[in-house]
Every structure is written in structure tokens, then in C-alpha cells.
Write a protein that holds these residues in place. Structure first.
Motif, short mmCIF file in Angstrom:
data_model
loop_
_atom_site.label_atom_id
_atom_site.label_comp_id
_atom_site.label_asym_id
_atom_site.label_seq_id
_atom_site.Cartn_x
_atom_site.Cartn_y
_atom_site.Cartn_z
N ASP B 296 38.98 36.24 -74.56
CA ASP B 296 38.45 37.37 -74.00
C ASP B 296 38.62 37.52 -73.12
N ALA B 297 38.11 36.08 -71.92
CA ALA B 297 38.50 36.23 -70.95
C ALA B 297 39.93 37.40 -70.27
N ALA B 298 41.22 36.96 -71.14
CA ALA B 298 42.66 37.02 -70.93
C ALA B 298 42.08 39.18 -71.38
N VAL B 299 41.76 39.01 -72.38
CA VAL B 299 41.82 40.16 -72.94
C VAL B 299 40.82 41.60 -71.36
N GLU B 300 39.66 41.06 -70.78
CA GLU B 300 38.80 41.57 -70.31
C GLU B 300 39.41 41.57 -68.98
N PHE B 301 40.83 40.81 -69.14
CA PHE B 301 41.27 40.76 -67.37
C PHE B 301 41.84 41.69 -67.64
N ALA B 302 43.04 42.09 -68.56
CA ALA B 302 43.84 43.02 -68.88
C ALA B 302 43.52 44.46 -69.17
N ARG B 303 42.61 44.44 -69.28
CA ARG B 303 42.05 45.82 -69.81
C ARG B 303 41.25 46.51 -68.33
N THR B 304 40.95 45.16 -67.55
CA THR B 304 40.58 46.01 -65.85
C THR B 304 42.33 45.80 -64.89
#
Lengths: 325, 319
Positions: B296-304
Motif C-alpha cells: 500500500d505504501a509503495a502504491v501510494e508512493f507511486a501515485r504521489t
């Protein structure tokens, strides 16, 4: 100065750069003890050993891919593809891999690879050993393409290509291999992307590549007798090509002929014509003329009819001088 | 069977879980339209990248395929960097230019996934040649599927590796499907490893069992590191999902998919760990929760993470 043959220029460039830089290796078919199909690597095995002069199976795709991986991991491979026609069996390696690896992978490393390959007719070698396919490679972002026409240029351009951190395709015309010419005893290089004005003239600009440079110079002698002075530009590099030198010349002569041995359709002449038409059409006093081979494979028997020569250049020059706007 | 410490086995289990869950998350974000293009997931095949890459150092090289997420993660790419690249963000290891199908990271020896079937095999030879030339003890692992062994590049590369005695391990993940075509349609053998014999390359076929793969890979990597030349490891695994995400697999019998999903390399490994009391429900739950959070943190990192500026298009073509 000393006189050498074109093919010796190739060998001297490889020899000197291998001596200078241990990361340079030479890979190809029959390049070891046979010394290469055209003699470009004669004696190199004895000097540099089989660790650096790598004689491979007949596996162009395997060789080119290996060069790609080796370059990505810090070596500087020179690959010999025995005939330019054989580039077609390793197009994936050249076009999808070598040309793209740097950019596609975020420009984090360089791809210092030289692929040298003899193209062109003149040996009656037929449809699968005589092609000029340089325009294919000039169409691919990430590849540089040079076409030296003299012993001086082949040595200097090949040395530049070996030192270049980008992939460079060096196209030799087989009929030039035996050509003699003078080169300095001291070390020199020829910059990639710079054309050479072989003969100044005021009436028509003739932009030529490789063997057609010599045919254009022959044409200039005939045309001089008719009072027509052409300016012969040896393009030397076709990607990138020296727009400035070509534009300056067209700005002076207001007539343009482009001459290459490759099939005229979609040859490099088409690109040069298009760019001149797009950017400096108003400098032209007449339509551009192109000299190139007809749209058929190179036949074994009618090669001399097929190959463009000085007569074609003369005709093209005469035509562009007659067809004023 | 090689003896592994409890800690090591938990690590391998965690790595396999990470790959599976990452793939599941990717299917979700891909379906949401957050990632354009194509993605190919390796669910069902997680044991191979983990078992093989566990034999490698950071400086060793690895070439892989379009179905390459598992290999990259097993070779050490960080989930946030991985996800940023798949989202096409400028801070990805390839500036977002590679995406899923061409993901590479030379700092980790990841030579690059390849969009051309069989395209990476000769390139892997080149990496192996470079390390041999420089006299390092690096080895190269080259992953590909059984479909790639029908390409000329496979045969050229194996022959060259054999002739040059290159420090390379060819790993064929035979999942039974070359895109939309079953193996029986495009080759007349079942064990792809037989192809190595004609190049005098030692080869072995193993099942989709972590320990079998691990032991075979360990032996072959050791062999390559000792300068004894190339080898080929075939893992007969199975592809649970379609060729690409969104492929409805109409060409495939439902029963065959069910059978494939029953032979789950992670479930088998987990069962073993439970039996040996290396793993219990509590530890397992913690691993799953931690991985979920990490993803989830990786996806959030990518999104932002920043998308590239249009001006970056023409940057750095040339060195």
C-alpha cells in the motif's frame, strides 16, 4: 604521410584503439586466425589474443546481443557483420535492444558499440550480398550511422566510433576496400556528423555518400569540360548528417543533387531532399534530383546496369540545371 | 535437500508472498486504469525467482522477461521504486520510460525485462562475457519461458555460451503456455531441458517446488562461479492467469486452470513451514499484514510521485 588501402585503415583504427583501451574487444565471424572475410583483422589475434579477438559461431543475433550485454556491463565491443545484408538477421539486437537500451532504461548508462559492416555491390555477389541498407538504421533513434569513403576517413571515423559512448554503425563499401589513399603518420580522428567538401563549385551541390563520392568526383571532371562546376560534398555521416554544410552549399549553388548507391526509394536522399525542401525551399532554383539504384534486388548478372555511377550523376546535374522553376 | 535456517526460510516465504501480493495489487490498480499499457503477472510461479535469485549477489547479473515482476523483486528492487516505474513516474529506476515490460536497474544487476520474446538471452551472454573478461566471480542468470526456446536467439545464445564457457545459468520457466498456445502445440518435447544437450550444456528439469529449484539453482550457480561454464535449469510451473492482465483465457479449459491453481508453490512451502513449526498463524498473519502495508505504501508512493514533464521526452538519448 603514408599511403594505405582502405581496409588497412579499418585495421589500423581497431589496432590503435585496442592498444589504447583494454575495454575494447572485437567480435565477429572468421575474425580470429582467418583475419576476417575482407582482411580487416589480419594479425589482430596474434597481438591481442583470443580473449579480445572473439571468433564466434555464425550467429549474428547471438553476437549482436552479446555485444549489447557486454556494453551495458562496461566493455566497448566492436562487432563485424561480414556483409551488410546479414544485418537483417540481427535486427532485433540492433533496433530493439542496442538502439533503445540507454534511453529505455532511463539513460543510466551508455552503450558504446561499433558495428562495422561492408555493404554495396561491385563483386557480383548477388541480391543477398550487395545491399546498401544504411537508411534503415538512420531511421532508428539511438543509432549513429557513418559511411566513410576514403582510407583517411575510414580510419578517423572508425576511431571516433570506437571512442563514442553511443552505438555507431560503420558502413564500408566493399568496392572501396582496395582503394589507396594518404593518411598522416600521426594519430588523428574524424568527427562524426561532419561532412567534407571534396571539391568546391558554384553551380550545383552534389551531396554524395560512400562510393558515390568518387563517382561524383568523376562526374565533376566531365561537367567541368562543359563549364559546369559542381560542389561535391561527402556526407560521411548519415545520422546525424551535417545540415549546416549542405545548407551553406545549397545557399551558394541553388541546385541540389543527392547521390547514393542504395535504392532511391526511401534512401537517405529522400530525407535530405525533404529537409532541404522543408527548411530552405526558397534557396532552390530548380527541383532536387536524386541518384540511387533502381527498385529491384541487386542482380548477379546485370550488376553494372544496376549500380549508379558517374553518368547518372552527370545526367542528374544536367537535369537540375535545365528544370529551372 | 539443502539445510536452511528458520530465518532464511521465513525470508523466502516473505519474498514469495511479496511477489504474489504485489501482482494481485497490480491487477487491481491496472483494472482501475492507474497503469496504462500491458502487464503480465507471474502468480503461480513465485518460487522460481526467489529460489534462483537467493543464490545471487547484488553484483551478479539477471536478465528476464515481460513476465518479470517476480525476478526484479527477488533480485532486490525496492517495492516503492518498482511501483514508481510501473506507474511511469520520473523517479522510477528507468525514469518511468520502461514500465512493467522493460523494467531494469543496473545498480542491482537487473539487465532489463524484455518486450521481445528471447531478446534477453543473447544480452545475458554479453553480461556473462563481460564478467569473465574482467575476471570477476560474477555470474549471470537469464530467465525465459518455454516459448522463447523456440526462438533462434535461444539456440544461438546457448551455443555461444557453451563454446565460450560463459558463467551463465539459463532458467527456463516452463509454465505450459506460450502466450495463448499450449506447449504441446508448439514443440514435440515436454522437457525443454533436453534442448541443452545438443550444446553440451548440463541441464535439469525440476517441478515447481521451492526446495527442488533451490538445490538445482545452488549447484548451477556454484558451477558457473567456479568457471565451469553454463547450465540450464527448467522449472515446470504453471501460469494461473492469462498471458496479460485482462486476458479472459477463452482458449484455455477451465479444468486445466483449476489444476494449475491447485499446485501452488507458496501453499506447499507454507505447509512445510507449518509442519516444521517454523511458521505459525501469528507469524504468518504478521507477514501478510506487513506486506500489505508495504505494498500500500509503495502504491501510494507511486501515485504521489511526479509524472515526467513533456520536456523530458527528448532528454538523454545520447551519452
Amino acid at each position: 604521410m603514408k599511403e594505405i588501402r582502405y581496409i588497412w585503415g579499418v585495421k589500423e583504427a581497431i589496432y590503435e584503439e585496442m592498444e589504447k583501451d583494454e575495454q575494447v574487444v572485437f567480435i565477429g565471424e572468421d575474425v580470429g586466425s582467418p583475419g576476417g572475410s575482407f582482411g580487416a583483422s589480419k594479425g589482430l589475434l596474434e597481438t591481442f589474443g583470443s580473449e579480445r579477438i572473439i571468433d564466434t559461431p555464425i550467429s549474428e543475433a547471438g553476437i549482436v546481443g552479446m555485444a549489447a550485454g557486454a556494453a551495458a556491463c562496461g566493455l566497448r565491443p566492436i562487432v563485424e557483420i561480414m556483409f551488410m545484408d546479414f544485418m537483417t538477421v540481427c535486427m532485433d539486437g540492433i533496433v530493439n535492444q542496442i538502439a533503445k537500451m540507454r534511453y529505455m532504461f532511463g539513460s543510466r548508462y551508455s552503450m558504446p558499440i561499433v558495428i562495422r559492416t561492408p555493404g554495396g555491390g561491385g563483386l557480383n555477389a548477388g541480391p543477398q550480398h550487395s545491399q546498401c541498407l544504411e537508411a534503415w538504421f538512420a531511421h532508428v533513434p539511438g543509432l549513429k550511422v557513418v559511411m566513410p569513403s576514403t582510407p583517411y576517413d575510414v580510419k578517423g571515423l572508425l576511431k571516433s566510433a570506437i571512442r563514442d559512448d553511443n552505438p555507431v554503425i560503420v558502413v564500408e563499401n566493399k568496392s572501396l576496400h582496395a582503394l589507396k589513399g594518404e593518411i598522416p603518420n600521426d594519430e588523428y580522428v574524424v568527427e562524426i556528423g561532419k561532412a567534407d567538401i571534396k571539391k568546391s563549385g558554384t553551380d550545383v551541390t552534389v551531396v554524395a555518400t560512400s562510393r558515390m563520392v568518387h563517382e561524383s568526383l568523376k562526374a565533376s571532371e566531365k561537367l567541368s569540360k562543359q563549364g559546369i562546376e559542381i560542389e561535391v560534398i561527402d556526407l560521411r555521416s548519415i545520422s546525424p548528417w551535417d545540415k549546416e554544410t549542405v545548407f551553406n552549399s545549397v545557399g551558394k549553388t541553388h541546385h541540389l543533387v543527392i547521390a547514393h548507391e542504395a535504392v532511391k526509394q526511401c534512401g537517405i536522399g529522400a530525407e535530405i531532399s525533404a529537409v532541404v525542401a522543408e527548411e530552405i525551399m526558397d534557396e532552390l532554383d530548380a527541383p532536387i534530383e536524386r541518384v540511387g539504384a533502381p527498385f529491384v534486388p541487386v542482380p548477379f548478372n546485370l550488376e553494372q546496369v544496376y549500380l549508379p555511377d558517374s553518368e547518372n550523376v552527370v545526367t542528374a546535374v544536367e537535369k537540375t540545371m535545365e528544370r529551372l522553376f | 535437500m539443502t539445510k536452511l535456517s528458520k530465518k532464511t526460510m521465513i525470508l523466502f516465504y516473505t519474498q514469495m508472498i511479496r511477489i504474489r501480493k504485489m501482482e494481485e495489487k497490480l491487477m487491481e490498480v491496472f483494472a482501475n486504469g492507474e497503469i496504462p499499457g500491458f502487464i503480465h503477472v507471474c502468480i503461480g510461479q513465485e518460487a522460481t525467482p526467489v529460489a534462483v535469485c537467493s543464490q545471487l549477489n547484488d553484483s551478479d547479473y539477471m536478465a528476464n522477461t515481460h513476465r518479470g515482476h517476480g525476478h526484479a523483486l527477488a533480485k532486490g528492487i525496492k517495492p516503492d521504486m518498482f511501483m514508481a516505474e510501473l506507474f511511469g513516474r520520473s523517479n522510477g529506476p528507468c525514469r518511468g520510460r520502461a514500465g512493467s515490460m522493460h523494467l531494469a536497474d543496473m545498480n542491482l544487476g537487473i539487465l532489463g525485462a524484455n518486450g521481445i520474446v528471447g531478446g534477453g538471452i543473447p544480452i545475458a551472454n554479453g553480461a556473462a562475457f563481460a564478467s569473465m573478461y574482467k575476471k570477476t566471480d560474477q555470474v549471470t542468470v537469464c530467465f525465459f519461458g518455454e516459448g522463447a526456446t523456440d526462438e533462434g536467439t535461444f539456440h544461438e545464445a546457448l551455443n555461444i555460451a557453451s563454446v565460450m564457457k560463459l558463467p551463465i545459468i539459463f532458467v527456463c520457466e516452463n509454465n505450459g503456455w506460450a502466450e495463448f498456445t499450449p506447449q504441446s502445440v508448439h514443440m514435440t518435447i515436454k522437457d525443454v531441458s533436453k534442448r541443452a544437450a545438443s550444446y553440451k550444456i548440463p541441464a535439469k528439469t525440476v517441478s515447481n517446488d521451492f526446495f527442488e529449484i533451490y538445490d538445482a539453482a545452488a549447484a548451477f550457480v556454484k558451477r558457473a562461479r567456479q568457471g565451469k561454464g553454463p547450465s540450464l535449469l527448467e522449472v515446470q510451473s504453471s501460469r494461473w492467469h492469462g498471458h496479460f492482465v485482462g486476458d479472459a483465457q477463452k482458449y484455455r479449459d477451465k479444468k486445466e486452470i483449476d489444476t494449475a491453481m491447485k499446485s501452488d508453490c507458496i501453499a506447499n512451502f507454507k505447509k512445510y513451514l507449518f509442519e516444521k513449526k517454523i511458521l505459525n498463524k501469528k507469524i504468518n498473519q504478521k507477514i501478510l499484514t506487513d506486506i500489505d502495508q508495504e505494498i500500500d505504501a509503495a502504491v501510494e508512493f507511486a501515485r504521489t510521485s511526479p509524472l515526467p514533464e513533456a520536456s523530458e521526452l527528448m532528454e538523454e538519448l545520447w551519452a
